[in-house]
Design an enzyme around this catalytic site. Sequence first.
Site, mmCIF file in Angstrom:
data_model
loop_
_atom_site.group_PDB
_atom_site.id
_atom_site.type_symbol
_atom_site.label_atom_id
_atom_site.label_comp_id
_atom_site.label_asym_id
_atom_site.label_seq_id
_atom_site.Cartn_x
_atom_site.Cartn_y
_atom_site.Cartn_z
ATOM 1 C CB VAL A 23 1.956 -0.071 4.734
ATOM 2 C CG1 VAL A 23 0.580 -0.395 5.301
ATOM 3 C CG2 VAL A 23 2.723 0.827 5.701
ATOM 4 C CG ASP A 73 5.373 14.381 10.579
ATOM 5 O OD1 ASP A 73 5.685 15.417 9.955
ATOM 6 O OD2 ASP A 73 5.595 13.237 10.146
ATOM 7 C CE LYS A 133 3.394 2.156 9.814
ATOM 8 N NZ LYS A 133 3.538 3.389 10.663
ATOM 9 N N GLY A 143 9.742 5.509 6.164
ATOM 10 C CA GLY A 143 10.961 5.323 6.918
ATOM 11 C C GLY A 143 10.943 4.070 7.773
ATOM 12 C CG LEU A 151 -1.976 -1.082 1.326
ATOM 13 C CD1 LEU A 151 -2.656 -1.039 2.697
ATOM 14 C CD2 LEU A 151 -3.010 -0.934 0.216
ATOM 15 N N GLY A 152 2.027 1.169 0.594
ATOM 16 C CA GLY A 152 2.898 2.333 0.688
ATOM 17 C C GLY A 152 4.199 1.947 1.356
ATOM 18 C CD GLU A 153 9.630 1.104 0.449
ATOM 19 O OE1 GLU A 153 10.737 0.662 0.814
ATOM 20 O OE2 GLU A 153 9.206 1.030 -0.721
#
EC number: 2.7.11.1
Length: 414
Positions: A101, A220, A123, A97, A93-95
């Site tokens: 995921v 953040d 994750k 640091g 789904l994403g990446e």
Amino acid sequence: MGLCWGSPSDSPPTTTPSSTGNISSVGTFKSSNNTTTTGTSRGSNISSNSGFSVASGEDAYPDGQILPIPNLRIFSLAELRASTRNFRSENVLGEGGFGKVFKGWLEDKTPGKQSNGTVIAVKKLNAESFQGFEEWQCEVNFLGRVSHPNLVKLLGYCLEGEELLLVYEYMQKGSLENHLFRKGSAVQPLSWEIRLKIAIGAAKGLAFLHASEKQVIYRDFKASNILLDGSYNAKISDFGLAKLGPSASQSHITTRVMGTHGYAAPEYVATGHLYVKSDVYGFGVVLAEILTGLHALDPTRPTGQHNLTEWIKPHLSERRKLRSIMDPRLEGKYPFKSAFRVAQLALKCLGPEPKNRPSMKEVVESLELIEAANEKPLERRTTRASPSIRQQQGHYRPQQLSSFRPRQNVSRAH
């Protein structure tokens, strides 16, 4: 690193994750309903007197809950391998640091119940990650204890040997960042009503954090950390940089400068002084992105326009100028009075002095009043953008980054 109970400084714990294959670093408790709850004894202790609880009185936020210890499911590595089909690349789904995921599916083993299972997001720590155990632990300690409609839900975790994994609810619509900045037929532009709904939801999540007895500073806040469910309900994710706020006798805490360029409050970048209202500045940046459809920081824009907030501040206070920077994908279908009120609110959030910014509770109230006005969006109209804006739109290339992309840390340390 992030928000670790009982750890007042930024110094990482001196111990390392166990490599024996068990969960010796995490204490396990059984409640009366057989739900597994967890507490960690390495680096950051969890206890009912950790100083993190819902505030009493008028400032308490009624929609959320804070537990004395985490209430999480412990997953085996075998379970998560099976749910993600051995962490196949097509399920990514994403990446960021921390690592990658993955999308996964948990089977529903309830007798007699027909189901395709529960969709989850897993994750998985990259062995070369610079964030590692401390961030994993902070997510378990923090998200495992909170429940709020506008905070992403942590379902459980896995710690086997060197393997560190976190299991979250799956957010069907992805991140706000993708909807605002990605182009193409696969991405549907957000209507004005949906944008306002997302802003209100995200504001409620921040307000809940700020309303705890020992205020939590998220640190953040940005569009990529706002995830959306199937109905575009906003939930804040990724609490690896969150910190406990100042004591009652202090106005701020002093800490290492970390976060993302373009979103971090100016006083924090300049001095390392972190205020609760430093989060409010980040929220103002996201409001500016919602209005314009432009990224907070984009070096491909013309000179003088790289930093969105520095560029558009003069446009937020003038009606004619505001029209010229509104997201063209709205096609003019928005009530201008509401848009102008949101712009005015963004301007207040972006104030140079923390004490002059509104609280997140006040931000929520303002946005709900704007939504309650229920003005009918205008039909499509043609707006005449200034040459510089039109030129900018022609040059802009959106950054197609996942909601779990690596942080662009502010380089200065304090």
